[in-house]
Design an enzyme around this catalytic site. Sequence first.
Site, PDB file in Angstrom:
ATOM      1  NE  ARG A  18       9.457  44.274 -17.188  1.00 48.06           N
ATOM      2  CZ  ARG A  18       9.653  43.438 -16.345  1.00 48.06           C
ATOM      3  NH1 ARG A  18       9.022  43.093 -15.194  1.00 48.06           N
ATOM      4  NH2 ARG A  18      10.745  42.764 -16.805  1.00 48.06           N
ATOM      5  CG  ASN A  36       6.508  41.719 -18.282  1.00 47.55           C
ATOM      6  OD1 ASN A  36       6.114  42.827 -19.101  1.00 47.55           O
ATOM      7  ND2 ASN A  36       7.859  41.135 -18.408  1.00 47.55           N
TER       8      ASN A  36
END
Length: 97
Positions: A18, A36
């Site tokens: 990320r 996520n």
Amino acid sequence: MKTVEFVITGRVQKVGFRACVRKIATDLSVTGAVFNLPDGRVQVYATAEPMILEKFISSVYGCPRAVIRDVKVSEIPPRVFEGFSIIKNEGRFSTGP
């Protein structure tokens, strides 16, 4: 401007993916969010010019330690984001108006 949603499958959680996606987005002036999913995938919302979005999506394959198996991209209605965020809890992100 165009907005896309894409879901990345593979080893993409707990490997700094990320943060890598956010760095690429920031470097390309893409706005949006990454988070996520409970099933181990990562979901991204991104807004930019179409050519920039293509470069952004192809660039995420270069994130170190991530192993990307599949990326499913869908165009969604245009959205305006302030910057590019990492969302810690997917339940707090809404795609509604």
